[in-house]
Structures are given as structure tokens and as C-alpha cells.
Design an enzyme around this catalytic site. Structure first.
Site, PDB file in Angstrom:
ATOM      1  N   ASP A   9       0.873  -1.169   0.000  1.00 14.94           N
ATOM      2  CA  ASP A   9       0.000   0.000   0.000  1.00 14.94           C
ATOM      3  C   ASP A   9       0.913   1.223   0.000  1.00 14.94           C
ATOM      4  O   ASP A   9       2.057   1.158   0.469  1.00 14.94           O
ATOM      5  CB  ASP A   9      -0.888  -0.030   1.250  1.00 14.94           C
ATOM      6  N   ASP A  11       0.034   4.978   0.951  1.00 17.94           N
ATOM      7  CA  ASP A  11      -0.112   5.909   2.065  1.00 17.94           C
ATOM      8  C   ASP A  11      -0.166   5.162   3.394  1.00 17.94           C
ATOM      9  O   ASP A  11      -1.022   4.310   3.602  1.00 17.94           O
ATOM     10  CB  ASP A  11      -1.377   6.759   1.889  1.00 17.94           C
TER      11      ASP A  11
END
Length: 183
Positions: A9, A11
Site C-alpha cells: 500500500d 499511504d
């Protein structure tokens, strides 16, 4: 089981998680050890991908070009450090658009697997939120929750939602160490 790929991922795992969408590289703050973690995975022969929801585009808060410029700089910085990200897969839709690519749906992972020949049963997903793990599970991947970004709070709420990561790590560096040890 040998690892085929690692999906990160963006952020909260690679960079700080902001309330508002990040519109420039100057606003994009890479977390300590994140670039080094990607380099370590690459040097170990693992394929690295990034998957991210970027609803700010669908909401008209940032442009796709701005997000892609940030991604271009991230790719260049990782490469300059000796690593490689094979692809960045982003959902640019607003949450209410009902697309198949927005996490927690596994569409981004499925697209990457199809385009790059990745065996998702041999892949890891590293995220800081339940939706990252749900996408990973939906695609048949093993999952690691990191305590960076929103991860510290997510650990407390995931059990109540019936979501259990395969592993929990303090940050991406520890997740990388655990992935490499599991090989």
C-alpha cells in the site's frame, strides 16, 4: 512456500498518510526505511508492486497527472537506490463510483497479477488498513499489517471486524525482514 511478489500500500506504508490528497513530491514524505525496504525486496529477487486508492482524483481535489508525477519520482528514487517497483496500480475513482478496483476490492491486485504473471497465492500484501488486508485476502494473498499510518489504530479494530492479518509488523522494514525470513 516461495514468495512471488510483494504488494505495498502507498499511504501509511511507503509514505506518510495525509488527511488531504498529496498534490506534489514536496508534500509526499517517504517514511524512514521505506525505500531501503523496497531495495531489500528487489535485491532478494522479489517483484514489488504498489497498490493505492487515490480518490482525490475522482473527487477533483488533485489531478491524475499530479499523482502520476509523484509516482514517477518514487519509481526514480527507488531505482537510484538500487531497487525496482515493477508497477504502481492506482484506483482514481471516488468511493461512491462502485468500481472493481477500489480497495477493499481486489481489482488492482488481480490486474497486476494478470499483466505481470504473478501467482497471488505466493504473494504478500503489506498495508496499514483493513481494506488493504481485505483486498489481499480477496485475491488469495498472505497479509501483513504495519503499525505505521493508520495501522496502530487498525490493530485494535480489525478483530472486531473479523479480519486477522497473517502477521503484524511495526513498519515496512520489519515487514520486509519477516517476508524474507519466510522464504
Amino acid at each position: 512456500m516461495p514468495v512471488s511478489a510483494v504488494f505495498l500500500d502507498r499511504d501509511g506504508v511507503i509514505c506518510e498518510d495525509h488527511v488531504e490528497p498529496v498534490a506534489s513530491w514536496e508534500e509526499f514524505h517517504v517514511l524512514p526505511g521505506a525505500i531501503e525496504g523496497v531495495v531489500a525486496l528487489s535485491k532478494a529477487g522479489l517483484r514489488v508492486f504498489v497498490f493505492t486508492n487515490q480518490a482525490g482524483v475522482g473527487r477533483g481535489l488533485v489531478t491524475r497527472g499530479q499523482v502520476e508525477a509523484i509516482h514517477g519520482r518514487l519509481l526514480a528514487d527507488v531505482e537510484a537506490a538500487g531497487g525496482r517497483i515493477e508497477g504502481i496500480y492506482a484506483c482514481y475513482h471516488a468511493p461512491d463510483e462502485g468500481c472493481a478496483c477500489r480497495k477493499p476490492r481486489p481489482g488492482l491486485l488481480l490486474d497486476a497479477a494478470r499483466e505481470h504473471g504473478v501467482d497471488l497465492a505466493r504473494a504478500w500484501v503489506v498495508g496499514d488498513m483493513g481494506r488493504d488486508l481485505e483486498a489481499g485476502r480477496g485475491a488469495g494473498c498472505r497479509t501483513i499489517l504495519v503499525r505505521t499510518g493508520k495501522g496502530r489504530k487498525e490493530v485494535e479494530t480489525l478483530a472486531a471486524r473479523g479480519i486477522a492479518p497473517d502477521l503484524v509488523a511495526e513498519d515496512l522494514a520489519e515487514a520486509v525482514t519477516r517476508i524474507l525470513a519466510a522464504r
